[in-house]
Design a protein around this motif. Structure first.
Motif, PDB file in Angstrom:
ATOM      1  N   GLY A 165      50.045  26.922  48.736  1.00  0.00           N
ATOM      2  CA  GLY A 165      51.322  27.326  48.165  1.00  0.00           C
ATOM      3  C   GLY A 165      51.752  26.577  46.929  1.00  0.00           C
ATOM      4  O   GLY A 165      52.785  26.900  46.345  1.00  0.00           O
ATOM      5  N   LYS A 166      50.995  25.611  46.482  1.00  0.00           N
ATOM      6  CA  LYS A 166      51.345  24.797  45.323  1.00  0.00           C
ATOM      7  C   LYS A 166      50.442  25.133  44.139  1.00  0.00           C
ATOM      8  O   LYS A 166      49.253  25.405  44.313  1.00  0.00           O
ATOM      9  N   ALA A 167      51.009  25.067  42.950  1.00  0.00           N
ATOM     10  CA  ALA A 167      50.217  25.246  41.734  1.00  0.00           C
ATOM     11  C   ALA A 167      49.507  23.940  41.404  1.00  0.00           C
ATOM     12  O   ALA A 167      50.113  22.860  41.447  1.00  0.00           O
ATOM     13  N   LEU A 168      48.231  24.023  41.075  1.00  0.00           N
ATOM     14  CA  LEU A 168      47.454  22.848  40.682  1.00  0.00           C
ATOM     15  C   LEU A 168      47.403  22.696  39.168  1.00  0.00           C
ATOM     16  O   LEU A 168      46.807  21.732  38.662  1.00  0.00           O
ATOM     17  N   GLU A 169      48.031  23.632  38.458  1.00  0.00           N
ATOM     18  CA  GLU A 169      48.107  23.602  37.000  1.00  0.00           C
ATOM     19  C   GLU A 169      49.530  23.949  36.578  1.00  0.00           C
ATOM     20  O   GLU A 169      50.273  24.573  37.334  1.00  0.00           O
ATOM     21  N   MET A 170      49.874  23.588  35.363  1.00  0.00           N
ATOM     22  CA  MET A 170      51.209  23.890  34.850  1.00  0.00           C
ATOM     23  C   MET A 170      51.244  25.188  34.048  1.00  0.00           C
ATOM     24  O   MET A 170      52.315  25.744  33.821  1.00  0.00           O
ATOM     25  N   GLU A 171      50.075  25.668  33.620  1.00  0.00           N
ATOM     26  CA  GLU A 171      50.034  26.875  32.804  1.00  0.00           C
ATOM     27  C   GLU A 171      48.975  27.841  33.323  1.00  0.00           C
ATOM     28  O   GLU A 171      47.961  27.427  33.894  1.00  0.00           O
ATOM     29  N   TRP A 172      49.217  29.131  33.098  1.00  0.00           N
ATOM     30  CA  TRP A 172      48.266  30.172  33.471  1.00  0.00           C
ATOM     31  C   TRP A 172      47.110  30.200  32.480  1.00  0.00           C
ATOM     32  O   TRP A 172      47.298  29.982  31.284  1.00  0.00           O
ATOM     33  N   ARG A 173      45.925  30.493  32.973  1.00  0.00           N
ATOM     34  CA  ARG A 173      44.728  30.569  32.148  1.00  0.00           C
ATOM     35  C   ARG A 173      44.432  32.023  31.799  1.00  0.00           C
ATOM     36  O   ARG A 173      44.520  32.903  32.648  1.00  0.00           O
ATOM     37  N   TYR A 174      44.082  32.284  30.550  1.00  0.00           N
ATOM     38  CA  TYR A 174      43.709  33.625  30.136  1.00  0.00           C
ATOM     39  C   TYR A 174      42.289  33.934  30.614  1.00  0.00           C
ATOM     40  O   TYR A 174      41.373  33.142  30.419  1.00  0.00           O
ATOM     41  N   GLU A 175      42.116  35.101  31.247  1.00  0.00           N
ATOM     42  CA  GLU A 175      40.827  35.545  31.754  1.00  0.00           C
ATOM     43  C   GLU A 175      40.409  36.812  31.012  1.00  0.00           C
ATOM     44  O   GLU A 175      41.140  37.337  30.174  1.00  0.00           O
ATOM     45  N   ILE A 176      39.244  37.350  31.357  1.00  0.00           N
ATOM     46  CA  ILE A 176      38.749  38.557  30.709  1.00  0.00           C
ATOM     47  C   ILE A 176      39.700  39.715  30.993  1.00  0.00           C
ATOM     48  O   ILE A 176      40.052  39.973  32.153  1.00  0.00           O
ATOM     49  N   PRO A 177      40.181  40.426  29.963  1.00  0.00           N
ATOM     50  CA  PRO A 177      41.144  41.521  30.179  1.00  0.00           C
ATOM     51  C   PRO A 177      40.558  42.618  31.056  1.00  0.00           C
ATOM     52  O   PRO A 177      39.341  42.831  31.108  1.00  0.00           O
ATOM     53  N   ILE A 178      41.427  43.316  31.744  1.00  0.00           N
ATOM     54  CA  ILE A 178      40.986  44.426  32.577  1.00  0.00           C
ATOM     55  C   ILE A 178      40.698  45.635  31.676  1.00  0.00           C
ATOM     56  O   ILE A 178      41.387  45.832  30.664  1.00  0.00           O
ATOM     57  N   PRO A 179      39.664  46.448  31.979  1.00  0.00           N
ATOM     58  CA  PRO A 179      39.292  47.535  31.064  1.00  0.00           C
ATOM     59  C   PRO A 179      40.369  48.588  30.857  1.00  0.00           C
ATOM     60  O   PRO A 179      40.453  49.191  29.787  1.00  0.00           O
ATOM     61  N   ARG A 180      41.158  48.843  31.879  1.00  0.00           N
ATOM     62  CA  ARG A 180      42.217  49.841  31.770  1.00  0.00           C
ATOM     63  C   ARG A 180      43.494  49.259  32.355  1.00  0.00           C
ATOM     64  O   ARG A 180      43.499  48.772  33.478  1.00  0.00           O
ATOM     65  N   GLY A 181      44.568  49.300  31.589  1.00  0.00           N
ATOM     66  CA  GLY A 181      45.807  48.671  32.027  1.00  0.00           C
ATOM     67  C   GLY A 181      46.678  49.589  32.850  1.00  0.00           C
ATOM     68  O   GLY A 181      46.306  50.718  33.177  1.00  0.00           O
ATOM     69  N   GLY A 182      47.865  49.078  33.198  1.00  0.00           N
ATOM     70  CA  GLY A 182      48.827  49.887  33.915  1.00  0.00           C
ATOM     71  C   GLY A 182      49.199  49.315  35.268  1.00  0.00           C
ATOM     72  O   GLY A 182      48.538  48.418  35.790  1.00  0.00           O
ATOM     73  N   PRO A 183      50.264  49.852  35.870  1.00  0.00           N
ATOM     74  CA  PRO A 183      50.802  49.363  37.138  1.00  0.00           C
ATOM     75  C   PRO A 183      50.342  50.160  38.346  1.00  0.00           C
ATOM     76  O   PRO A 183      49.569  51.116  38.226  1.00  0.00           O
ATOM     77  N   HIS A 184      50.844  49.761  39.510  1.00  0.00           N
ATOM     78  CA  HIS A 184      50.777  50.530  40.763  1.00  0.00           C
ATOM     79  C   HIS A 184      49.357  50.741  41.277  1.00  0.00           C
ATOM     80  O   HIS A 184      48.980  51.846  41.664  1.00  0.00           O
ATOM     81  N   ARG A 185      48.553  49.653  41.316  1.00  0.00           N
ATOM     82  CA  ARG A 185      47.165  49.738  41.739  1.00  0.00           C
ATOM     83  C   ARG A 185      46.932  48.858  42.963  1.00  0.00           C
ATOM     84  O   ARG A 185      47.595  47.847  43.153  1.00  0.00           O
ATOM     85  N   SER A 186      45.937  49.248  43.759  1.00  0.00           N
ATOM     86  CA  SER A 186      45.470  48.368  44.828  1.00  0.00           C
ATOM     87  C   SER A 186      44.576  47.290  44.230  1.00  0.00           C
ATOM     88  O   SER A 186      43.781  47.561  43.324  1.00  0.00           O
ATOM     89  N   CYS A 187      44.708  46.067  44.734  1.00  0.00           N
ATOM     90  CA  CYS A 187      43.889  44.948  44.271  1.00  0.00           C
ATOM     91  C   CYS A 187      43.419  44.182  45.508  1.00  0.00           C
ATOM     92  O   CYS A 187      44.247  43.685  46.275  1.00  0.00           O
ATOM     93  N   ILE A 188      42.102  44.079  45.695  1.00  0.00           N
ATOM     94  CA  ILE A 188      41.539  43.619  46.962  1.00  0.00           C
ATOM     95  C   ILE A 188      40.381  42.676  46.698  1.00  0.00           C
ATOM     96  O   ILE A 188      39.568  42.921  45.796  1.00  0.00           O
ATOM     97  N   VAL A 189      40.292  41.597  47.472  1.00  0.00           N
ATOM     98  CA  VAL A 189      39.125  40.726  47.446  1.00  0.00           C
ATOM     99  C   VAL A 189      38.371  40.887  48.753  1.00  0.00           C
ATOM    100  O   VAL A 189      38.952  40.758  49.836  1.00  0.00           O
ATOM    101  N   ILE A 190      37.081  41.183  48.665  1.00  0.00           N
ATOM    102  CA  ILE A 190      36.237  41.311  49.836  1.00  0.00           C
ATOM    103  C   ILE A 190      34.815  40.920  49.455  1.00  0.00           C
ATOM    104  O   ILE A 190      34.321  41.320  48.392  1.00  0.00           O
TER     105      ILE A 190
END
Length: 343
Positions: A165-190
């Protein structure tokens, strides 16, 4: 392959036997939900377009009852949240603050579900509506969503190292952009794979000059795209959903190496231009990467909040259709349904 006209008609599907359970304490649209063991934590959402909730309700799958309501922090968004959990701590990211089509916030919070205590985390670099959010490899990932005008799709992808529950960094890191943007999507790790499913480009916007930020519909396009980030460096496109589908950010569960998605919205009606709700239950098999429709819902519903317990698939809340012959949205609901799932 998609069935002709499947974007605005129901897909053929076997019947599921649904039973109605205890109704939620309040109806909610565009809420959020996280399941931890036998408890489904249901957050925020619209009660009506002019009223938003700022509390959490809990459903216990052991005895099928609601209880344990508690408040959210005052600065936390009321809808269009991104949310993920490590099994005890829940991370709540950004979203819309207030009713109608008000502006987004960049505020981010963590919740200890055992103590019901909240605290702040570093805010996102920019506010977003309904970004895809998930914990992966010790980092909280936030992708896409809508930008500050509520309509323009965001492509940005940020991550933050977190633990207990704690942040180990003070700032967010930029990662590779998603190919298609927009809201209201399922996001799952498996299986150490990060998947982002469905979504849309565009959304309702605040009417210019409206003192209450009255929602005004703009052009939007739902899509069926599925993307996977396997090594953290490259996005790979997987087989698309049977039809375009959006408003499914909390409409999923993982069962027997399959992703189950319940309801949503698809492309608008080609003649009336009305929004079309989805009434199917979809399955994506992780071993074969194949989609199928495994059943129909008791009614079409968008922004369902889904859980799974002891062989039962549950969903609650959202906005339902006008009737069996009219898939346009109407009533915001708090109803809970369940069906025995046999995969």
């Amino acid at each position: 392959m998609p069935i002709p006209n499947a974007t605005f008609t129901d897909l053929p599907a076997p019947e599921l036997q649904w039973e109605e359970m205890a109704e939620a304490p309040v109806p909610r649209l565009d809420g959020a939900a996280i399941q931890i063991k036998n408890l489904l934590y249901v957050f925020a959402g619209y009660g009506t377009i002019n009223h938003v909730h700022s509390h959490v309700d809990i459903y216990n799958f052991m005895d099928n009852t609601w209880g344990g309501r508690f408040d959210m922090p005052k600065g936390m968004a009321h809808s269009h949240l991104g949310m993920a959990t490590d099994g005890r701590y829940i991370y709540a990211v950004t979203g819309q603050y207030g009713p109608q089509c008000r502006g987004p916030t960049a505020h981010t919070f963590a919740l200890d579900t055992e103590t019901k205590q909240w605290w702040d985390l570093p805010p996102l670099p920019f506010p977003r509506y309904a970004p895809a959010t998930q914990l992966w490899r010790g980092r909280l990932h936030v992708m896409g969503g809508s930008k500050e005008d509520r309509h323009e799709p965001g492509l940005e992808h940020w991550s933050l190292a977190v633990k207990d529950g704690k942040a180990l960094e003070m700032e967010w890191r930029y990662e590779i952009p998603i190919p298609r943007g927009g809201p209201h999507r399922s996001c799952i790790v498996i299986d150490d794979r990060l998947l982002v499913i469905g979504g849309q480009e565009g959304d309702f916007m605040a009417k210019p000059g409206s003192p209450i930020f009255k929602c005004s519909r703009r052009h939007e396009v739902q899509y069926s795209d599925v993307y996977m980030l396997e090594d953290g460096k490259k996005w790979k496109q997987l087989p698309s959903m049977p039809k375009p589908n959006s408003h499914i950010e909390f409409a999923w569960v993982v069962v027997n190496n399959s992703i189950i998605i319940v309801g949503g919205t698809t492309l608008k009606h080609p003649v009336t231009k009305k929004m079309i709700l989805v009434g199917e239950v979809f399955r994506f098999r992780l071993d074969t990467l194949e989609w199928s429709v495994i059943g129909k819902m008791p009614c079409r519903v968008k922004t369902t909040l889904v859980g799974f317990w002891d062989g039962w698939l549950y969903f609650t809340s959202g906005q339902r259709d006008r009737g069996p012959d009219d898939p346009a949205p109407r009533k915001v609901i708090g109803t809970m349904w369940r069906t025995k799932l046999r995969l």
